[in-house]
Structures are given as structure tokens and as C-alpha cells.
Design a protein around this motif. Structure first.
Motif, short mmCIF file in Angstrom:
data_model
loop_
_atom_site.label_atom_id
_atom_site.label_comp_id
_atom_site.label_asym_id
_atom_site.label_seq_id
_atom_site.Cartn_x
_atom_site.Cartn_y
_atom_site.Cartn_z
N VAL A 13 0.85 -1.18 0.00
CA VAL A 13 0.00 0.00 0.00
C VAL A 13 0.89 1.24 0.00
O VAL A 13 1.85 1.31 0.77
CB VAL A 13 -0.92 0.04 1.24
CG1 VAL A 13 -1.72 1.33 1.27
CG2 VAL A 13 -1.85 -1.17 1.26
N SER A 14 0.59 2.17 -0.87
CA SER A 14 1.28 3.45 -0.85
C SER A 14 0.28 4.56 -1.14
O SER A 14 -0.69 4.35 -1.86
CB SER A 14 2.41 3.49 -1.89
OG SER A 14 1.89 3.34 -3.20
N GLY A 15 0.49 5.71 -0.55
CA GLY A 15 -0.44 6.80 -0.77
C GLY A 15 -0.06 8.02 0.04
O GLY A 15 1.06 8.13 0.54
N THR A 16 -1.01 8.93 0.17
CA THR A 16 -0.80 10.18 0.90
C THR A 16 -1.77 10.26 2.06
O THR A 16 -2.97 10.04 1.89
CB THR A 16 -1.00 11.39 -0.03
OG1 THR A 16 -0.12 11.28 -1.15
CG2 THR A 16 -0.71 12.68 0.72
N GLY A 54 8.51 14.23 9.60
CA GLY A 54 8.19 12.84 9.33
C GLY A 54 7.83 12.07 10.58
O GLY A 54 8.05 12.52 11.70
N VAL A 55 7.24 10.89 10.38
CA VAL A 55 6.86 9.98 11.47
C VAL A 55 7.48 8.62 11.17
O VAL A 55 7.39 8.13 10.04
CB VAL A 55 5.32 9.85 11.58
CG1 VAL A 55 4.94 8.90 12.72
CG2 VAL A 55 4.69 11.23 11.81
N SER A 56 8.10 8.00 12.17
CA SER A 56 8.77 6.73 11.94
C SER A 56 7.78 5.61 11.62
O SER A 56 6.64 5.62 12.08
CB SER A 56 9.60 6.35 13.17
OG SER A 56 8.77 5.92 14.22
N GLY A 57 8.26 4.62 10.87
CA GLY A 57 7.44 3.45 10.59
C GLY A 57 7.13 2.66 11.86
O GLY A 57 6.08 2.01 11.95
N ASP A 58 8.02 2.72 12.85
CA ASP A 58 7.78 2.02 14.11
C ASP A 58 6.56 2.58 14.83
O ASP A 58 5.80 1.83 15.47
CB ASP A 58 9.00 2.13 15.03
CG ASP A 58 10.18 1.31 14.54
OD1 ASP A 58 9.94 0.36 13.75
OD2 ASP A 58 11.32 1.60 14.94
N MET A 59 6.34 3.89 14.75
CA MET A 59 5.16 4.49 15.37
C MET A 59 3.89 3.99 14.69
O MET A 59 2.90 3.63 15.35
CB MET A 59 5.25 6.01 15.29
CG MET A 59 3.99 6.73 15.79
SD MET A 59 3.60 6.38 17.51
CE MET A 59 4.86 7.34 18.35
N GLY A 147 7.00 1.79 6.16
CA GLY A 147 8.07 2.75 5.93
C GLY A 147 7.78 4.03 6.69
O GLY A 147 6.68 4.24 7.21
N ALA A 148 8.76 4.89 6.80
CA ALA A 148 8.55 6.19 7.45
C ALA A 148 7.50 7.00 6.68
O ALA A 148 7.46 6.97 5.45
CB ALA A 148 9.86 6.97 7.52
N ALA A 149 6.64 7.69 7.42
CA ALA A 149 5.70 8.62 6.80
C ALA A 149 6.42 9.96 6.65
O ALA A 149 6.79 10.59 7.65
CB ALA A 149 4.45 8.77 7.65
N VAL A 150 6.63 10.38 5.42
CA VAL A 150 7.47 11.54 5.13
C VAL A 150 6.61 12.71 4.68
O VAL A 150 5.80 12.58 3.76
CB VAL A 150 8.51 11.21 4.04
CG1 VAL A 150 9.39 12.42 3.75
CG2 VAL A 150 9.36 10.02 4.47
N GLY A 151 6.77 13.84 5.36
CA GLY A 151 6.01 15.02 5.01
C GLY A 151 6.34 15.53 3.62
O GLY A 151 7.51 15.58 3.23
N LEU A 152 5.32 15.91 2.87
CA LEU A 152 5.54 16.47 1.54
C LEU A 152 6.03 17.91 1.66
O LEU A 152 5.44 18.70 2.40
CB LEU A 152 4.25 16.42 0.72
CG LEU A 152 3.61 15.04 0.54
CD1 LEU A 152 2.41 15.14 -0.38
CD2 LEU A 152 4.60 14.04 0.00
N GLY A 181 -0.50 18.31 8.05
CA GLY A 181 -0.12 18.33 6.64
C GLY A 181 -0.33 17.00 5.95
O GLY A 181 -1.06 16.13 6.42
N LEU A 182 0.34 16.86 4.81
CA LEU A 182 0.23 15.67 3.98
C LEU A 182 1.53 14.87 4.06
O LEU A 182 2.63 15.43 3.97
CB LEU A 182 -0.04 16.05 2.52
CG LEU A 182 -1.33 16.85 2.25
CD1 LEU A 182 -1.48 17.11 0.76
CD2 LEU A 182 -2.55 16.11 2.79
N TYR A 183 1.39 13.55 4.22
CA TYR A 183 2.53 12.66 4.41
C TYR A 183 2.46 11.50 3.43
O TYR A 183 1.38 10.92 3.22
CB TYR A 183 2.57 12.10 5.83
CG TYR A 183 2.81 13.14 6.90
CD1 TYR A 183 4.07 13.33 7.44
CD2 TYR A 183 1.76 13.93 7.37
CE1 TYR A 183 4.29 14.29 8.42
CE2 TYR A 183 1.98 14.89 8.34
CZ TYR A 183 3.24 15.07 8.87
OH TYR A 183 3.46 16.01 9.82
N ALA A 184 3.60 11.17 2.84
CA ALA A 184 3.69 9.99 1.97
C ALA A 184 3.89 8.75 2.84
O ALA A 184 4.71 8.76 3.76
CB ALA A 184 4.85 10.15 1.00
N THR A 185 3.14 7.69 2.56
CA THR A 185 3.23 6.48 3.37
C THR A 185 3.32 5.24 2.49
O THR A 185 2.82 5.24 1.35
CB THR A 185 2.01 6.36 4.31
OG1 THR A 185 2.17 5.20 5.15
CG2 THR A 185 0.72 6.19 3.52
#
Length: 233
Positions: A13-16, A54-59, A147-152, A181-185
Motif C-alpha cells: 500500500v502506498s499513498g498520501t 516525518g513519522v517513523s514506521g515504528d510508530m 516505511g517512514a511517513a514523510v512530510g511532503l 499536513g500531507l505525508y507519503a506512506t
């Protein structure tokens, strides 16, 4: 689905994500200021790396595991005592407390892994690592990884808010950072490994039980994004 067939091999799964007013990525403090996690990213055409929230994948996985625990209990799936209590050691809690997990005939890693996979849905899906009598290490990697959720870039805003801890003595002022905001996941589920025992290259549970575990795993992923327990989605 037949008795010998399981229709899913892998799911990605990938998205925003749209997360508002969250503090899921605070990493301690500097003075009285909380620090938020950030990552460097490099995009095509950029001369310099960009520093983004960003937010870690562990969280994300911790949030997902909490939902999995709740749903597994609701659905009546098999859980160890540690799994029922959402103890971080899962099946390891049962072994530490001397609860019946293995029989006298369970002498090798194959038999012991079979018992763990049959007894605890959370240990199967989220992974485990325990040392048992004789110095043997039982371990299993999680079938799901985030994966890490990375802020756009330019689409995440972090603000700092003043708080004070009041007590019998003088109040302690501090600042908390909150982001929106928006994060890529991205996440991946190795569905073929649900119930799989790598020591004898076979499955410890039947396809019907594997399908039940996949269903609760997918539900937990859905709730991870709809109810992230610390953010407004």
C-alpha cells in the motif's frame, strides 16, 4: 479458497495521508522545547537535500498492533496470555511466567515454532524473539512493515504551543510541537508468511485460519489510517 490454496502472496500500500494536529513524532526535548522528527529527502532537480517533517514506521506499526490486539480479541482468534494482555514480549511472557506452551515432545525449533504460531495470532503477525531452555532462540520477523511517513515539502506545517506543568511548587513551562499536513506512506504485508514455519517449509495452521488472520491484519491497517490514536485524519 480451497483447503490447499491461499489466494494472497503479498500486499503493498502506498499513498498520501492527511494528518492534522499530531505529535506522533516528538523525540525528546532540548531545554523546554520538544523536538520533532525530521528527514532529509532529495528530489530530482534539487541542488540541496530538503529537511522535512516525518513519522517513523515504528510508530505506525505500534498503532497498527494496538488495533490488531483489539480486533483479534473481538474476533475470537487464538492468543497467548501475553498476547491477550498486549504484553510486548507476547509469547515470551507465557514462557517467563512458566505457562504451558511446549510439550515434552517439542524439542527442536520446528516443533516449538509450530506451537507459537498455533497459539498466538499476534506473535505470528507482529513477530517475536525469545530464548528458551537450552539456549535456543525462537524468532520471527513481522509479516507487516511500515516505511517512514514523510512530510511532503511545503505541505506540512509545524507549530509550537506553550504549556505549563502545575504542581505544589512553581509551574514548569514547556513548549510542545504539533504538526499538520500531507505525508507519503508505504507499507508491505508478506501474506504468504502468515502461519508459515521456516524450519520445515510448511504451514502450522490451515488456510481457513490463515485467511482469518489476514482479515484482522487488514482491518488493523485500515484503522491505523482512520484512527491513528494521536492525530486527526
Amino acid at each position: 479458497m480451497t483447503k490447499t490454496n491461499f489466494p494472497v502472496y503479498s500486499i503493498s500500500v502506498s499513498g498520501t495521508l492527511s494528518w492534522q494536529l499530531h505529535a506522533l513524532n516528538n523525540e525528546g526535548n532540548e531545554g523546554n522545547q520538544s523536538l520533532t522528527r525530521r528527514y532529509y529527502i532529495i528530489q530530482k532537480g534539487m541542488n540541496e537535500p530538503e529537511y522535512v517533517n516525518g513519522v517513523s514506521g515504528d510508530m505506525l506499526k505500534h498503532i497498527q498492533a494496538e488495533h490488531l490486539h483489539r480486533i483479534a480479541i473481538q474476533e475470537g482468534l487464538t492468543l497467548s496470555e501475553g498476547g491477550k494482555q498486549f504484553h510486548p514480549d507476547r509469547i515470551g511472557y507465557d514462557l517467563e511466567k512458566g505457562l504451558a506452551v511446549f510439550t515434552q515432545s517439542d524439542t527442536d525449533l520446528t516443533a516449538k515454532t509450530n506451537q507459537v504460531l498455533q497459539r498466538c495470532t499476534i506473535s505470528d503477525l507482529e513477530g517475536f524473539m525469545v530464548t528458551v531452555k537450552g539456549g535456543q532462540t525462537l524468532k520471527r520477523e513481522s509479516v507487516i512493515e511500515f516505511g517512514a511517513a514523510v512530510g511532503l515539502p511545503t505541505l506540512v506545517k509545524t507549530q509550537s504551543y506553550f504549556h505549563a506543568k502545575y504542581g505544589t511548587d512553581n509551574p514548569t513551562p514547556y513548549n510542545v510541537q504539533v504538526s499538520s499536513g500531507l505525508y507519503a506512506t508505504v507499507l508491505n504485508i508478506e501474506a504468504f508468511r502468515i502461519g508459515y514455519n521456516p524450519h520445515n517449509f510448511s504451514y502450522s495452521i490451515d488456510p481457513i485460519e490463515r485467511k482469518k488472520r489476514l482479515d484482522v491484519l487488514l482491518k488493523s491497517v485500515l484503522y491505523t489510517y482512520l484512527q491513528p490514536n494521536g492525530a486527526i485524519p
